[in-house]
Design an enzyme around this catalytic site. Structure first.
Site, short mmCIF file in Angstrom:
data_model
loop_
_atom_site.label_atom_id
_atom_site.label_comp_id
_atom_site.label_asym_id
_atom_site.label_seq_id
_atom_site.Cartn_x
_atom_site.Cartn_y
_atom_site.Cartn_z
N ASP A 1 47.12 17.19 7.79
CA ASP A 1 48.54 16.90 7.97
C ASP A 1 49.33 17.20 6.70
O ASP A 1 50.48 17.62 6.75
CB ASP A 1 48.73 15.42 8.34
CG ASP A 1 48.16 15.11 9.71
OD1 ASP A 1 48.36 15.93 10.62
OD2 ASP A 1 47.50 14.07 9.85
N GLY A 2 48.67 16.99 5.54
CA GLY A 2 49.33 17.24 4.26
C GLY A 2 49.75 18.70 4.12
O GLY A 2 50.78 19.00 3.49
N ASN B 1 57.84 13.37 7.28
CA ASN B 1 57.25 12.05 7.57
C ASN B 1 58.23 10.93 7.26
O ASN B 1 58.71 10.27 8.13
CB ASN B 1 55.99 11.81 6.74
CG ASN B 1 54.74 12.20 7.49
OD1 ASN B 1 54.79 12.54 8.66
ND2 ASN B 1 53.60 12.16 6.82
N ASP C 1 57.99 -5.40 -1.11
CA ASP C 1 57.48 -4.25 -1.87
C ASP C 1 58.34 -3.00 -1.68
O ASP C 1 58.27 -2.07 -2.48
CB ASP C 1 56.04 -3.94 -1.45
CG ASP C 1 55.06 -4.84 -2.17
OD1 ASP C 1 55.52 -5.67 -2.96
OD2 ASP C 1 53.84 -4.71 -1.94
N1 LIG Z 1 49.11 3.29 3.30
C1 LIG Z 1 49.23 4.43 3.88
O1 LIG Z 1 48.89 4.63 5.03
C2 LIG Z 1 49.86 5.54 3.11
C3 LIG Z 1 50.16 5.39 1.76
C4 LIG Z 1 50.77 6.44 1.10
C5 LIG Z 1 51.08 7.62 1.80
N2 LIG Z 1 50.77 7.73 3.09
C6 LIG Z 1 51.12 8.91 3.86
O2 LIG Z 1 50.65 10.08 3.31
C7 LIG Z 1 51.60 11.07 3.53
C8 LIG Z 1 51.35 12.22 2.61
O3 LIG Z 1 50.25 12.87 3.13
P1 LIG Z 1 49.34 13.81 2.23
O4 LIG Z 1 48.34 14.46 3.11
O5 LIG Z 1 50.21 14.66 1.38
O6 LIG Z 1 48.66 12.76 1.29
P2 LIG Z 1 47.14 12.29 1.30
O7 LIG Z 1 46.26 13.45 1.05
O8 LIG Z 1 47.06 11.11 0.41
O9 LIG Z 1 46.88 11.84 2.81
C9 LIG Z 1 47.43 10.71 3.40
C10 LIG Z 1 46.88 10.53 4.82
O10 LIG Z 1 47.99 10.38 5.70
C11 LIG Z 1 47.75 11.18 6.84
N3 LIG Z 1 49.01 11.62 7.41
C12 LIG Z 1 49.95 12.40 6.88
N4 LIG Z 1 50.95 12.60 7.74
C13 LIG Z 1 50.61 11.92 8.87
C14 LIG Z 1 51.24 11.73 10.12
N5 LIG Z 1 52.43 12.25 10.39
N6 LIG Z 1 50.60 10.99 11.04
C15 LIG Z 1 49.42 10.42 10.77
N7 LIG Z 1 48.78 10.55 9.61
C16 LIG Z 1 49.37 11.30 8.67
C17 LIG Z 1 46.98 12.36 6.34
O11 LIG Z 1 46.25 12.94 7.41
C18 LIG Z 1 46.08 11.70 5.33
O12 LIG Z 1 44.91 11.23 5.93
C19 LIG Z 1 52.90 10.38 3.31
O13 LIG Z 1 53.97 11.04 3.93
C20 LIG Z 1 52.62 9.02 3.89
O14 LIG Z 1 53.03 8.94 5.23
C21 LIG Z 1 50.17 6.72 3.76
N1 LIG Z 2 49.40 25.11 0.05
C1 LIG Z 2 49.35 23.99 -0.66
N2 LIG Z 2 49.69 23.98 -1.97
C2 LIG Z 2 49.65 22.83 -2.69
N3 LIG Z 2 49.28 21.65 -2.19
C3 LIG Z 2 48.94 21.60 -0.91
C4 LIG Z 2 48.96 22.76 -0.07
N4 LIG Z 2 48.56 22.40 1.17
C5 LIG Z 2 48.32 21.08 1.11
N5 LIG Z 2 48.55 20.61 -0.13
C6 LIG Z 2 48.38 19.21 -0.58
O1 LIG Z 2 47.00 18.91 -0.53
C7 LIG Z 2 46.84 17.56 -0.12
C8 LIG Z 2 45.77 17.45 0.96
O2 LIG Z 2 46.12 18.24 2.02
P1 LIG Z 2 45.69 17.88 3.51
O3 LIG Z 2 46.20 16.55 3.92
O4 LIG Z 2 46.11 19.05 4.35
O5 LIG Z 2 44.13 17.86 3.44
P2 LIG Z 2 43.17 16.64 3.57
O6 LIG Z 2 43.61 15.57 2.64
O7 LIG Z 2 41.78 17.17 3.40
O8 LIG Z 2 43.35 16.26 5.06
P3 LIG Z 2 43.21 14.82 5.64
O9 LIG Z 2 44.30 14.04 4.96
O10 LIG Z 2 43.42 14.99 7.09
O11 LIG Z 2 41.86 14.37 5.26
C9 LIG Z 2 48.20 17.07 0.36
O12 LIG Z 2 48.73 16.17 -0.59
C10 LIG Z 2 49.06 18.29 0.40
O13 LIG Z 2 50.40 18.05 -0.01
#
Ligand SMILES: NC(=O)c1ccc[n+]([C@@H]2O[C@H](COP(=O)([O-])OP(=O)(O)OC[C@H]3O[C@@H](n4cnc5c(N)ncnc54)[C@H](O)[C@@H]3O)[C@@H](O)[C@H]2O)c1
Ligand SMILES: Nc1ncnc2c1ncn2[C@@H]1O[C@H](COP(=O)(O)OP(=O)(O)OP(=O)(O)O)[C@@H](O)[C@H]1O
Length: 585
Positions: free
Chosen positions: A347-348, A426, A456
């Site tokens: 999703d990131g 998001n 918080d």
């Molecule tokens: N306590 C929490 O649940 C918490 C805390 C901080 C951030 N986040 C979420 O992480 C997001 C950033 O994601 P990232 O991947 O860059 O960081 P990250 O790599 O720390 O991943 C955060 C997790 O949130 C999940 N996630 C992201 N968007 C989602 C969605 N729309 N629906 C369900 N799950 C989702 C991702 O799959 C990942 O497992 C923020 O927008 C925020 O929503 C969640």
């Molecule tokens: N092309 C990109 N360049 C820089 N950062 C990226 C790029 N694609 C993803 N990221 C960053 O890498 C992080 C992890 O990406 P992503 O959530 O897709 O993978 P993941 O953490 O392995 O997946 P999941 O959360 O489902 O386990 C996110 O914070 C996202 O913002």
């Protein structure tokens, strides 16, 4: 303070004058004299007390100070109300002038386009004559060939004319440096066309634009597509703008605002942008295979990020055809070149892809290579079949709404004096950062006071983000196609603070009050933290540029599958058949 001093007209007399002015006959309050009176009382109180001072006098001066303060507040309130009224008037005038200018500009552009069309039709006719004359000898053969050329050109002209409205917008927008600075123009770009929701048509590459007269054939064109509502499994071509009818005084909802949306290509996609999660071996391997397949089998232009191009070239020098950009300013023009974005990650990576487009976003095909995949319905093992079907179309898409967030500093003169806005897919989170104090946030919705958040922090989330941080903070899960803004507190220090869902059309304003013990921090999709000091505010409203993501089946099926597979939502062993039953009771 001696009584003689108190009686002196210098200080006390002045005070009396200002107090009598505070009970005005015509309601007028002189803020300057109030300020002086308050200052005078302040000075009186600061003077060294002398023996025999009357306690009543102290009480009296305290009372005077309170009255003076109240009067000052009243005067300030009146001044700010007047300023606000003037501001609204000014905004109204500005908007009106801008609309008139836009209307005129639109007419001019349409006129120019019409002239260009007539001129180019004449040019085409001359071209045809030039082709035909030398071919007189082979008249029969040449006739057929020229007919075909003419047909192709006419079809092209017809298509350009048909999409005249959109081209007018493109002409307008070609002057724009930044999408966000030209919100109103872009609004109309994403606006409704005669058929379907909108249609990307004949978009010109920036570089090609400059020498378009010299070589029109080399103009790079974006694939044209049409979006339409899906009604009862059929592809309804017409989108009705009036969703509420009120014929004969009866209010009925003729059309729902949110329906399954279908994307149908009208010309073949030519350019694909692949975005990948960094530092992942499986993603890198898949990327290599996908780039090769898209180029060799599908004959598509492929764009990747500079980092990925380096990786591909390290793999093989044959990847030199892969295109990229040199500096970040070029990213703002990507949406004009790219027909489709493919994401490889979780999703990131979808959030990353969305954040690259600060205006309109091309359709995104998200492949799942992460641990959770709420927005990534496509499986990488079947990427060829998936992409085949997406490139062929039609496909169901989810239009994921984004929030436009602007930070307005205390020092700003008005709400339009903001820093660079953020678009979030998001959520935007306002939290206490490293501070150990409670956050204190004043929240307003379209200028109506909502509440004060003490806890918080607060999450303002889209419905796509409802399954992310907002869910973890106790917010509801909402289907991504539902338009709305989720208002979810983080650990509120109150038993009754339930999360809210606000309608999509409102503007939410979060303010750090002056009496807050600490500043707050805003973060956008979990990135880009910004400090909000006392007096600063964050404005948040629905952005005009949604993120269209391709569905595996359709919006609803994909959403339900993601909460079942990703969260094991309401998973429970089914109760066995044997055991007590109602009829035994
Ligand atoms: N306590 C929490 O649940 C918490 C805390 C901080 C951030 N986040 C979420 O992480 C997001 C950033 O994601 P990232 O991947 O860059 O960081 P990250 O790599 O720390 O991943 C955060 C997790 O949130 C999940 N996630 C992201 N968007 C989602 C969605 N729309 N629906 C369900 N799950 C989702 C991702 O799959 C990942 O497992 C923020 O927008 C925020 O929503 C969640
Ligand atoms: N092309 C990109 N360049 C820089 N950062 C990226 C790029 N694609 C993803 N990221 C960053 O890498 C992080 C992890 O990406 P992503 O959530 O897709 O993978 P993941 O953490 O392995 O997946 P999941 O959360 O489902 O386990 C996110 O914070 C996202 O913002």
């Amino acid at each position: 303070m001696s009584p003689s001093k108190l009686d002196s007209t210098d200080s006390f007399g002045h005070e009396e004058a200002s107090v009598s002015c505070s009970k005005p006959e015509n309601g007028c309050v002189d803020s300057l004299s109030i300020f002086h009176s308050e200052k005078a009382v302040e000075e009186l109180l600061q003077q060294t007390p002398v023996a025999g001072m009357d306690e009543h006098l102290i009480e009296f001066s305290e009372a005077l100070r309170t009255v003076a303060k109240a009067l000052r507040r009243a005067a300030e309130g009146k001044a700010s109300a007047q300023a606000e009224a003037a501001e609204w008037k000014w905004r109204y005038e500005l908007e009106r002038t801008r609309n008139i200018q836009m209307e005129q500009k639109g007419n001019n552009n349409c006129e120019m386009l019409r002239h260009w069309w007539i001129r180019s039709s004449l040019d085409n006719a001359m071209d045809m004559l030039r082709i035909m004359l030398p071919c007189l000898f082979f008249w029969e053969v040449g006739k057929e060939q020229n007919k075909r050329i003419a047909e192709a050109r006419m079809a092209e002209q017809f298509s350009a004319e048909k999409n005249g409205d959109l081209d007018c917008e493109r002409v307008k927008n070609s002057d724009n440096q930044s999408m966000l600075q030209n919100e109103s123009n872009e609004h109309s770009e994403t606006g409704c066309m005669k058929h379907g929701i909108w249609s990307h048509e004949v978009l010109r590459d920036r570089e090609s634009d400059s020498n378009s007269n010299a070589d029109r054939n080399k103009i790079m064109r974006k694939a044209s597509f049409k979006l339409s509502w899906w009604c009862n499994g059929e592809n309804g071509d017409q989108h009705k703008h009036d969703i509420v009818s009120f014929e004969r005084g009866n209010i009925t909802t003729a059309e729902r605002s949110s329906k399954q949306i279908s994307l149908k290509w009208e010309s073949d996609p030519q350019t694909v942008l692949i975005l990948t999660k960094p530092n992942s071996v499986s993603v890198r391997i898949l990327c290599v295979q996908m780039v090769r397949w898209l180029r060799e089998r599908k004959k598509l232009n492929v764009y990747v990020e500079p980092r990925v191009k380096v990786e591909l070239l390290a793999e093989s020098s044959n990847f030199s055809y892969v295109q990229t950009w040199k500096d970040d300013s070029e990213i703002s023009h990507l949406h004009m070149k790219v027909d489709l974005v493919i994401t490889l990650g979780g999703d990131g990576t979808v959030l990353w892809a969305a954040s690259m487009f600060k205006g309109p976003v091309p359709p995104i095909v998200p492949f799942s290579l992460g641990s959770l995949g709420f927005m990534t319905p496509f499986h990488s093992e079947h990427f060829k079949d998936c992409l085949d079907s997406v490139l062929r179309g039609p496909i169901s898409i989810t239009l994921r709404h984004r929030l436009l967030c602007r930070v307005v500093r205390d020092a700003a003169k008005n709400e339009y004096e903001t820093e660079e806005p953020f678009l979030v897919l998001n959520e935007v989170t306002i939290d206490r950062g490293i501070s150990s104090y409670l956050t204190n946030l004043e929240c307003y919705c379209d200028n109506s006071f909502v509440t004060c958040v003490q806890g918080d922090g607060l999450i303002l989330s889209t419905t796509s983000g409802s399954t992310a941080y907002s869910l973890a903070a106790g917010g509801s899960m909402v289907h991504p196609q539902v338009p709305g803004i989720l208002f979810t507190p983080i650990c509120p220090h109150s038993l009754s603070f339930r999360p809210l869902i606000l309608p999509e059309h409102v503007t939410v304003r979060i303010m750090v009050p002056f009496n807050s013990r600490s500043p707050a921090w805003a973060s956008f999709d979990g990135k880009d933290r910004k400090l909000l000091a006392a007096g600063d505010a964050l404005l948040c409203s629905m952005a005009p540029w949604p993120v269209p993501t391709a569905c595996q089946v359709d919006s609803t099926n994909d959403f339900l599958r993601s909460i079942h597979d990703g969260l094991h939502w309401n998973l429970r062993k089914t109760q066995s058949f044997d055991g007590p039953r109602d009829r035994d009771l």
